[in-house]
Design a protein around this motif. Structure first.
Motif, PDB file in Angstrom:
ATOM      1  N   GLU A 321     -25.183 -66.026 -42.854  1.00  0.00           N
ATOM      2  CA  GLU A 321     -26.556 -66.324 -42.198  1.00  0.00           C
ATOM      3  C   GLU A 321     -26.844 -65.714 -40.739  1.00  0.00           C
ATOM      4  O   GLU A 321     -27.125 -65.267 -40.416  1.00  0.00           O
ATOM      5  N   VAL A 322     -25.817 -66.222 -40.320  1.00  0.00           N
ATOM      6  CA  VAL A 322     -25.579 -65.715 -38.584  1.00  0.00           C
ATOM      7  C   VAL A 322     -25.949 -63.980 -38.704  1.00  0.00           C
ATOM      8  O   VAL A 322     -26.440 -63.207 -37.763  1.00  0.00           O
ATOM      9  N   VAL A 323     -25.128 -63.661 -39.540  1.00  0.00           N
ATOM     10  CA  VAL A 323     -25.207 -62.135 -39.598  1.00  0.00           C
ATOM     11  C   VAL A 323     -26.452 -61.320 -40.010  1.00  0.00           C
ATOM     12  O   VAL A 323     -27.180 -60.355 -38.978  1.00  0.00           O
ATOM     13  N   ALA A 324     -27.114 -61.888 -40.799  1.00  0.00           N
ATOM     14  CA  ALA A 324     -28.861 -61.866 -41.124  1.00  0.00           C
ATOM     15  C   ALA A 324     -29.500 -61.699 -39.900  1.00  0.00           C
ATOM     16  O   ALA A 324     -30.430 -61.220 -39.572  1.00  0.00           O
ATOM     17  N   ARG A 325     -29.617 -63.066 -39.466  1.00  0.00           N
ATOM     18  CA  ARG A 325     -29.916 -62.913 -38.234  1.00  0.00           C
ATOM     19  C   ARG A 325     -29.659 -62.648 -37.383  1.00  0.00           C
ATOM     20  O   ARG A 325     -30.455 -62.015 -36.561  1.00  0.00           O
ATOM     21  N   ARG A 326     -28.610 -61.831 -36.721  1.00  0.00           N
ATOM     22  CA  ARG A 326     -27.812 -61.100 -35.425  1.00  0.00           C
ATOM     23  C   ARG A 326     -28.227 -59.885 -35.988  1.00  0.00           C
ATOM     24  O   ARG A 326     -29.108 -59.219 -34.638  1.00  0.00           O
ATOM     25  N   TYR A 327     -28.231 -59.258 -36.497  1.00  0.00           N
ATOM     26  CA  TYR A 327     -28.630 -57.847 -37.098  1.00  0.00           C
ATOM     27  C   TYR A 327     -29.512 -57.368 -37.320  1.00  0.00           C
ATOM     28  O   TYR A 327     -29.883 -56.011 -38.443  1.00  0.00           O
ATOM     29  N   ARG A 328     -30.550 -59.152 -37.811  1.00  0.00           N
ATOM     30  CA  ARG A 328     -31.701 -58.047 -37.717  1.00  0.00           C
ATOM     31  C   ARG A 328     -32.534 -56.564 -37.478  1.00  0.00           C
ATOM     32  O   ARG A 328     -33.165 -56.054 -37.880  1.00  0.00           O
ATOM     33  N   GLU A 329     -32.598 -56.771 -36.619  1.00  0.00           N
ATOM     34  CA  GLU A 329     -33.098 -55.473 -35.370  1.00  0.00           C
ATOM     35  C   GLU A 329     -32.242 -54.492 -34.994  1.00  0.00           C
ATOM     36  O   GLU A 329     -33.184 -53.664 -35.063  1.00  0.00           O
ATOM     37  N   ALA A 330     -31.034 -54.688 -35.296  1.00  0.00           N
ATOM     38  CA  ALA A 330     -29.757 -53.077 -35.412  1.00  0.00           C
ATOM     39  C   ALA A 330     -30.550 -52.607 -36.963  1.00  0.00           C
ATOM     40  O   ALA A 330     -29.995 -51.707 -36.754  1.00  0.00           O
ATOM     41  N   GLY A 331     -30.528 -53.393 -38.103  1.00  0.00           N
ATOM     42  CA  GLY A 331     -31.067 -53.028 -38.938  1.00  0.00           C
ATOM     43  C   GLY A 331     -31.940 -52.843 -39.710  1.00  0.00           C
ATOM     44  O   GLY A 331     -32.812 -51.399 -40.301  1.00  0.00           O
ATOM     45  N   ALA A 332     -33.143 -52.523 -38.745  1.00  0.00           N
ATOM     46  CA  ALA A 332     -34.624 -51.754 -38.914  1.00  0.00           C
ATOM     47  C   ALA A 332     -34.528 -50.827 -37.608  1.00  0.00           C
ATOM     48  O   ALA A 332     -35.188 -50.293 -37.702  1.00  0.00           O
ATOM     49  N   GLY A 333     -33.212 -50.728 -37.040  1.00  0.00           N
ATOM     50  CA  GLY A 333     -33.745 -49.601 -36.109  1.00  0.00           C
ATOM     51  C   GLY A 333     -33.793 -49.283 -34.415  1.00  0.00           C
ATOM     52  O   GLY A 333     -33.777 -48.747 -34.081  1.00  0.00           O
ATOM     53  N   ASN A 334     -33.441 -51.073 -34.437  1.00  0.00           N
ATOM     54  CA  ASN A 334     -34.198 -50.888 -33.132  1.00  0.00           C
ATOM     55  C   ASN A 334     -33.281 -51.683 -31.844  1.00  0.00           C
ATOM     56  O   ASN A 334     -34.030 -51.899 -30.837  1.00  0.00           O
ATOM     57  N   GLU A 335     -32.142 -51.586 -31.896  1.00  0.00           N
ATOM     58  CA  GLU A 335     -30.783 -51.574 -31.206  1.00  0.00           C
ATOM     59  C   GLU A 335     -29.477 -51.075 -32.506  1.00  0.00           C
ATOM     60  O   GLU A 335     -29.420 -51.372 -33.538  1.00  0.00           O
ATOM     61  N   LEU A 336     -28.582 -50.424 -31.318  1.00  0.00           N
ATOM     62  CA  LEU A 336     -27.382 -50.397 -31.849  1.00  0.00           C
ATOM     63  C   LEU A 336     -26.762 -51.472 -32.480  1.00  0.00           C
ATOM     64  O   LEU A 336     -26.922 -52.392 -31.463  1.00  0.00           O
ATOM     65  N   TYR A 337     -25.831 -51.212 -33.405  1.00  0.00           N
ATOM     66  CA  TYR A 337     -24.928 -52.169 -33.614  1.00  0.00           C
ATOM     67  C   TYR A 337     -23.953 -52.156 -33.241  1.00  0.00           C
ATOM     68  O   TYR A 337     -23.618 -50.797 -33.056  1.00  0.00           O
ATOM     69  N   PRO A 338     -22.599 -52.985 -33.003  1.00  0.00           N
ATOM     70  CA  PRO A 338     -20.953 -53.231 -31.793  1.00  0.00           C
ATOM     71  C   PRO A 338     -20.752 -52.102 -32.818  1.00  0.00           C
ATOM     72  O   PRO A 338     -20.523 -52.232 -33.499  1.00  0.00           O
ATOM     73  N   ASP A 339     -19.291 -51.869 -31.711  1.00  0.00           N
ATOM     74  CA  ASP A 339     -18.199 -50.880 -32.668  1.00  0.00           C
ATOM     75  C   ASP A 339     -17.897 -51.255 -33.876  1.00  0.00           C
ATOM     76  O   ASP A 339     -17.622 -50.922 -34.463  1.00  0.00           O
ATOM     77  N   VAL A 340     -17.641 -53.047 -33.229  1.00  0.00           N
ATOM     78  CA  VAL A 340     -16.674 -53.632 -34.351  1.00  0.00           C
ATOM     79  C   VAL A 340     -16.904 -55.144 -34.208  1.00  0.00           C
ATOM     80  O   VAL A 340     -18.127 -55.501 -33.075  1.00  0.00           O
ATOM     81  N   ILE A 341     -16.905 -55.862 -35.448  1.00  0.00           N
ATOM     82  CA  ILE A 341     -17.724 -57.050 -35.471  1.00  0.00           C
ATOM     83  C   ILE A 341     -16.688 -57.664 -36.590  1.00  0.00           C
ATOM     84  O   ILE A 341     -15.954 -57.788 -37.704  1.00  0.00           O
ATOM     85  N   LEU A 342     -16.097 -58.700 -35.936  1.00  0.00           N
ATOM     86  CA  LEU A 342     -15.287 -59.694 -36.459  1.00  0.00           C
ATOM     87  C   LEU A 342     -15.551 -60.840 -37.130  1.00  0.00           C
ATOM     88  O   LEU A 342     -16.562 -61.649 -35.778  1.00  0.00           O
TER      89      LEU A 342
END
Length: 342
Positions: A321-342
């Motif tokens: 759930e946290v991953v889905a909420r946090r990276y929703r904008e990155a998945g849509a191409g509106n921001e960059l993903y971090p280099d590493v996700i732990l």
């Protein structure tokens, strides 16, 4: 029975976290007609629908549990303990030739790498008073000098007043050998792990003698010393992870990032890292936390907490759930993903 209590609204959201020496009496006091919590918390009474309690070993554990829960859950009606202040630790710098004893709230600082860390202690004033009192017995140093065995400068160094009043053996001026000083430190550490009954008996006898001689000021000082030493037992253990935010040791960020890059087999340098963790209280009150590091340094303005809506006692589902909420904008191409996700 001491412990902590969590007041909840109809949706199960925690409104307030508190501690009590007697949980039953404290919780019941909220629901008497004359209850007056003050202007800020009085409105909370109309919202309380349920509550949970967590029993603790003693008041010291209730203090640590309350502090941890408030920092993790961030209840709406809690005003205290929401900052980054932590309970103090006792550090003994065993890597030094002549270890020093220090009270610190940041045991993860590089200067304490390899040190013996004891705590956290829930009574800061009593801890500092005990360190001062026990220095008269074990004569350890509390200064920040760098003292090396065999340094010729030690022979001409002038010790401070603590040596003159018999509270330090002055290793800075070659007044004690490294072996003898280490034996004093070992005795001090063993003393902290015992019940300290012999010293307490001696102090109580002195207090009673002073009171019998009508030396009430001296008796009061001895009483305070006894109280401070007794409170040395009111502490957690580091392995219990009451305050992980202050207990981490820091390495050189550049070396750490380069090592991580090699370990993960990443071609480009690592700059941004985000880490996600899940916490819950006995299977409920699940929250997710996200921290962010850029170039190896914490970016606290990008830290986030998430109230988990779709999972209770399931860390994998909560992380999803946290991953889905946090990276929703990155998945849509509106921001960059971090280099590493732990």
């Amino acid at each position: 029975m001491p412990g902590v209590y969590l007041m909840k609204d109809a949706a199960g959201t925690v409104l307030y976290v508190g501690k009590a020496l007697r949980l039953r009496d404290r919780v019941a006091s909220y629901f008497v007609p004359s209850a007056d919590l003050g202007p800020k918390k009085q409105a909370m009474l109309d919202l309380i629908h349920d509550f949970d309690v967590v029993e603790c070993e003693g008041e010291w554990e209730a203090l640590l549990a309350e502090n941890r829960l408030i920092k993790d859950i961030r209840p709406r009606y809690n005003a205290l303990l929401t900052d980054d202040k932590t309970f103090p630790y006792l550090a003994v710098t065993l890597r030094d030739d002549f270890p020093r004893v220090e009270v610190t709230r940041r045991p993860g600082d590089p200067e304490f790498k390899g040190a013996k860390i004891i705590g956290p202690f829930t009574r800061p004033a009593a801890l500092r008073k005990s360190v001062s009192l026990l220095q008269r017995v074990f004569k350890y140093r509390t200064c920040s000098l760098t003292i090396l065995e065999g340094d010729p400068k030690n022979r001409t160094f002038r010790p401070c007043l603590l040596h003159s009043v018999g509270r330090c053996t002055a290793p800075c001026a070659d007044r004690i050998s490294r072996e003898d000083y280490r034996r004093d430190i070992d005795r001090f550490l063993r003393f902290l792990d015992t019940r300290r009954s012999a010293m307490l008996r001696e102090l109580r006898a002195e207090m009673q003698a002073a009171a019998a001689a009508l030396e009430f000021e001296k008796a009061a000082v001895l009483r305070d010393q006894i109280s401070a030493i007794e409170k040395l037992d009111e502490r957690g253990r580091r392995e219990q992870r009451w305050q992980p935010e202050s207990e981490q040791f820091y390495a050189d960020p550049r070396k750490g990032l380069a090592s991580l890059q090699r370990t993960l087999g990443i071609d480009r340098p690592i700059r941004c890292i985000e880490a996600i963790d899940i916490a819950h209280l006995q299977g409920g009150e699940t929250v997710g936390s996200k921290v962010c590091f850029v170039d190896g340094r914490p970016m606290r303005s990008h830290y986030r907490r998430y109230r988990i809506r779709t999972a209770d006692n399931d860390d994998y589902a909560a992380i999803r759930e946290v991953v889905a909420r946090r990276y929703r904008e990155a998945g849509a191409g509106n921001e960059l993903y971090p280099d590493v996700i732990l």
